[in-house]
Design a protein around this motif. Structure first.
Motif, PDB file in Angstrom:
ATOM      1  N   VAL A   1       0.850  -1.196   0.000  1.00  0.00           N
ATOM      2  CA  VAL A   1       0.000   0.000   0.000  1.00  0.00           C
ATOM      3  C   VAL A   1       0.882   1.240   0.000  1.00  0.00           C
ATOM      4  O   VAL A   1       1.719   1.414   0.885  1.00  0.00           O
ATOM      5  CB  VAL A   1      -0.921   0.031   1.239  1.00  0.00           C
ATOM      6  CG1 VAL A   1      -1.774   1.310   1.238  1.00  0.00           C
ATOM      7  CG2 VAL A   1      -1.812  -1.207   1.277  1.00  0.00           C
ATOM      8  N   VAL A   2       0.698   2.109  -0.998  1.00  0.00           N
ATOM      9  CA  VAL A   2       1.455   3.352  -1.054  1.00  0.00           C
ATOM     10  C   VAL A   2       0.482   4.507  -1.294  1.00  0.00           C
ATOM     11  O   VAL A   2      -0.424   4.412  -2.129  1.00  0.00           O
ATOM     12  CB  VAL A   2       2.551   3.311  -2.140  1.00  0.00           C
ATOM     13  CG1 VAL A   2       1.983   3.072  -3.525  1.00  0.00           C
ATOM     14  CG2 VAL A   2       3.374   4.591  -2.109  1.00  0.00           C
TER      15      VAL A   2
ATOM     16  N   THR B   1       3.960  -1.491   3.656  1.00  0.00           N
ATOM     17  CA  THR B   1       3.820  -0.073   3.336  1.00  0.00           C
ATOM     18  C   THR B   1       5.137   0.675   3.546  1.00  0.00           C
ATOM     19  O   THR B   1       5.984   0.234   4.324  1.00  0.00           O
ATOM     20  CB  THR B   1       2.762   0.608   4.227  1.00  0.00           C
ATOM     21  OG1 THR B   1       3.299   0.770   5.553  1.00  0.00           O
ATOM     22  CG2 THR B   1       1.477  -0.186   4.293  1.00  0.00           C
ATOM     23  N   PRO B   2       5.283   1.837   2.889  1.00  0.00           N
ATOM     24  CA  PRO B   2       6.334   2.762   3.320  1.00  0.00           C
ATOM     25  C   PRO B   2       5.947   3.337   4.691  1.00  0.00           C
ATOM     26  O   PRO B   2       4.831   3.150   5.167  1.00  0.00           O
ATOM     27  CB  PRO B   2       6.314   3.856   2.238  1.00  0.00           C
ATOM     28  CG  PRO B   2       5.466   3.326   1.142  1.00  0.00           C
ATOM     29  CD  PRO B   2       4.536   2.340   1.744  1.00  0.00           C
ATOM     30  N   GLY B   3       6.874   4.092   5.277  1.00  0.00           N
ATOM     31  CA  GLY B   3       6.595   4.661   6.586  1.00  0.00           C
ATOM     32  C   GLY B   3       5.742   5.921   6.523  1.00  0.00           C
ATOM     33  O   GLY B   3       5.547   6.521   5.465  1.00  0.00           O
ATOM     34  N   GLY B   4       5.180   6.299   7.652  1.00  0.00           N
ATOM     35  CA  GLY B   4       4.494   7.569   7.817  1.00  0.00           C
ATOM     36  C   GLY B   4       3.318   7.777   6.892  1.00  0.00           C
ATOM     37  O   GLY B   4       2.515   6.876   6.653  1.00  0.00           O
ATOM     38  N   VAL B   5       3.259   9.020   6.327  1.00  0.00           N
ATOM     39  CA  VAL B   5       2.096   9.421   5.535  1.00  0.00           C
ATOM     40  C   VAL B   5       1.999   8.691   4.207  1.00  0.00           C
ATOM     41  O   VAL B   5       0.983   8.806   3.524  1.00  0.00           O
ATOM     42  CB  VAL B   5       2.124  10.937   5.273  1.00  0.00           C
ATOM     43  CG1 VAL B   5       1.970  11.712   6.563  1.00  0.00           C
ATOM     44  CG2 VAL B   5       3.405  11.339   4.540  1.00  0.00           C
TER      45      VAL B   5
ATOM     46  N   GLU C   1      -1.933   5.341   7.693  1.00  0.00           N
ATOM     47  CA  GLU C   1      -3.309   4.970   7.342  1.00  0.00           C
ATOM     48  C   GLU C   1      -3.570   3.491   7.652  1.00  0.00           C
ATOM     49  O   GLU C   1      -4.657   3.124   8.093  1.00  0.00           O
ATOM     50  CB  GLU C   1      -3.568   5.257   5.861  1.00  0.00           C
ATOM     51  CG  GLU C   1      -3.626   6.720   5.513  1.00  0.00           C
ATOM     52  CD  GLU C   1      -2.266   7.389   5.527  1.00  0.00           C
ATOM     53  OE1 GLU C   1      -1.245   6.702   5.264  1.00  0.00           O
ATOM     54  OE2 GLU C   1      -2.208   8.608   5.806  1.00  0.00           O
ATOM     55  N   ALA C   2      -2.576   2.636   7.404  1.00  0.00           N
ATOM     56  CA  ALA C   2      -2.747   1.209   7.684  1.00  0.00           C
ATOM     57  C   ALA C   2      -2.991   0.969   9.169  1.00  0.00           C
ATOM     58  O   ALA C   2      -3.885   0.205   9.553  1.00  0.00           O
ATOM     59  CB  ALA C   2      -1.519   0.431   7.209  1.00  0.00           C
TER      60      ALA C   2
ATOM     61  N   THR D   1       4.090  -4.243   7.677  1.00  0.00           N
ATOM     62  CA  THR D   1       5.533  -4.355   7.547  1.00  0.00           C
ATOM     63  C   THR D   1       6.020  -3.126   6.786  1.00  0.00           C
ATOM     64  O   THR D   1       5.543  -2.852   5.678  1.00  0.00           O
ATOM     65  CB  THR D   1       5.915  -5.619   6.768  1.00  0.00           C
ATOM     66  OG1 THR D   1       5.450  -6.766   7.480  1.00  0.00           O
ATOM     67  CG2 THR D   1       7.418  -5.717   6.573  1.00  0.00           C
ATOM     68  N   VAL D   2       6.921  -2.368   7.382  1.00  0.00           N
ATOM     69  CA  VAL D   2       7.359  -1.101   6.782  1.00  0.00           C
ATOM     70  C   VAL D   2       8.625  -1.322   5.969  1.00  0.00           C
ATOM     71  O   VAL D   2       9.612  -1.855   6.474  1.00  0.00           O
ATOM     72  CB  VAL D   2       7.588  -0.031   7.868  1.00  0.00           C
ATOM     73  CG1 VAL D   2       8.125   1.261   7.249  1.00  0.00           C
ATOM     74  CG2 VAL D   2       6.288   0.242   8.618  1.00  0.00           C
TER      75      VAL D   2
END
Length: 356
Positions: free
Chosen positions: A6-7, A61-65, A70-71, A79-80
């Motif tokens: 998810v991005v 996902t990437p980190g943060g915003v 959101e996750a 998992t970041v």
């Protein structure tokens, strides 16, 4: 277990409600006009639906915003991987880095929140890696011409958790500077693998056929004292010319009693101009059927709730789209708009068409 990358492009769609028709190169101006981030809320809506399915999924996902925030808000523990930006001023390079990290992590789907520009970044990165991982867009941009998006954020979340088959679809984009000047030049940028689902939107096509008769019928029915909020597109553009002015081809204009109250209006301009009786006039996007939420985000829930809705379209366009759709960003309003609408197709003729 299905692994979903998810991005989120946090700046996607910010220019819509303030009348910029896109955010490419316009983030600072959008903020000056009071624009608020839209994509994170749209992503959260999709992930809430995915969580509600209680499917066996893991989010990467990437980190943060760009995804993790959101996750976690939707109840996942992702998992970041990839970038973790300090603020919301992310770039296309950040999106592309996230996609590369997803491929390294072996995801089964790339679920992204953004518009056509984000879709291009995702699809081109996968093509560069010679990777056929399916992609699916959560619609959050101003212009969405590609066939890789769910028709609404919730639809995207549902598809992500339930799809069984894939197919190929077009990723299109347009030049936003030309778009702001009223010119639409669609360019095929990539062919992507996508989930097969009825709730995935079609590629945008331009409708054809004469609209002279329906414009004349509309003009016959114009009433004194009524404020007309006239949306974008060539069909409504013919009505604008009949009212005596050259409107903004891809923007919103506001008219009452012979006066053009606002040209190329942002949401705030429209709200300042509306009166006691108001009618918003829109035409569905050819090939997709959207009357709200694609290219006309200035027509916000706050605007729509103050207006009666008048839909106009040629018979050919209605035959092509089959049904109407709305994605206003307000699920309650979308529900209120669902049902059968009388669409003006000629001088006096109307056709009942369902908004689903």
């Amino acid at each position: 277990m299905r692994r979903i990358g998810v991005v989120v492009n946090p700046i996607a769609g910010m220019g819509g409600r303030v009348g910029l028709k896109g955010t490419d190169g316009k983030v600072a101006e959008a903020r000056e006009r009071g624009a608020e981030p839209r994509a994170p809320d749209r992503a959260r809506e999709a992930l809430d639906e995915l969580a509600h399915l209680d499917a066996d999924v893991e989010l990467v996902t990437p980190g943060g915003v760009m995804g993790a925030t959101e996750a976690r808000a939707a109840g996942f523990e992702p998992t970041v991987v990839g970038p973790t930006p300090d603020d919301a001023e992310t770039t296309a390079d950040d999106t592309r880095a996230a996609v590369r990290a997803f491929v390294d992590s072996g995801v089964d789907l790339v679920l992204f929140a953004g518009g056509d520009g984000t879709a291009v970044d995702v699809a081109e990165t996968l093509a560069e890696l010679d990777d056929r991982t399916p992609i699916l867009g959560i619609p959050a941009g101003v212009k969405i011409y590609s066939a890789v998006f769910g028709v609404t954020p919730r639809a995207a979340g549902h598809i992500a958790g339930t799809f069984q088959r894939t197919a190929e679809a077009e990723v299109n984009d347009i030049d936003e500077d030309d778009y702001r000047e009223g010119q639409v030049r669609t360019e095929l940028r990539a062919i992507a693998t996508v989930p097969v689902a009825e709730e995935r939107q079609s590629s945008k096509q331009l409708g054809g056929g004469s609209v002279e008769a329906l414009a004349e019928g509309f003009l016959d029915d114009v009433e004194p004292g009524v404020t007309y909020v006239l949306g974008p597109g060539s069909t409504v553009g013919r009505i604008k010319r009949g009212l005596g002015f050259v409107g903004t081809p891809l923007g919103v204009d506001v008219y009452r009693d012979g006066d053009l109250l606002a040209r190329d209006a942002a949401e705030s301009d429209i709200l300042d101009a509306v009166g006691e009786r108001n009618v918003v006039v829109v035409s569905p996007i050819g090939g997709q059927g959207f009357v709200f939420g694609r290219g006309n985000q200035q027509l916000s829930p706050a605007v729509i709730r103050q207006c009666d809705v008048e839909i106009v379209a040629s018979r050919r366009k209605l035959d092509d789209v089959g049904v109407l759709r709305a994605d206003t960003g307000d699920p309650d309003l979308d529900e209120e708009l669902r049902g059968w609408h009388r669409v003006r197709v000629g001088r006096v003729e109307r056709r009942l068409v369902e908004l689903v």
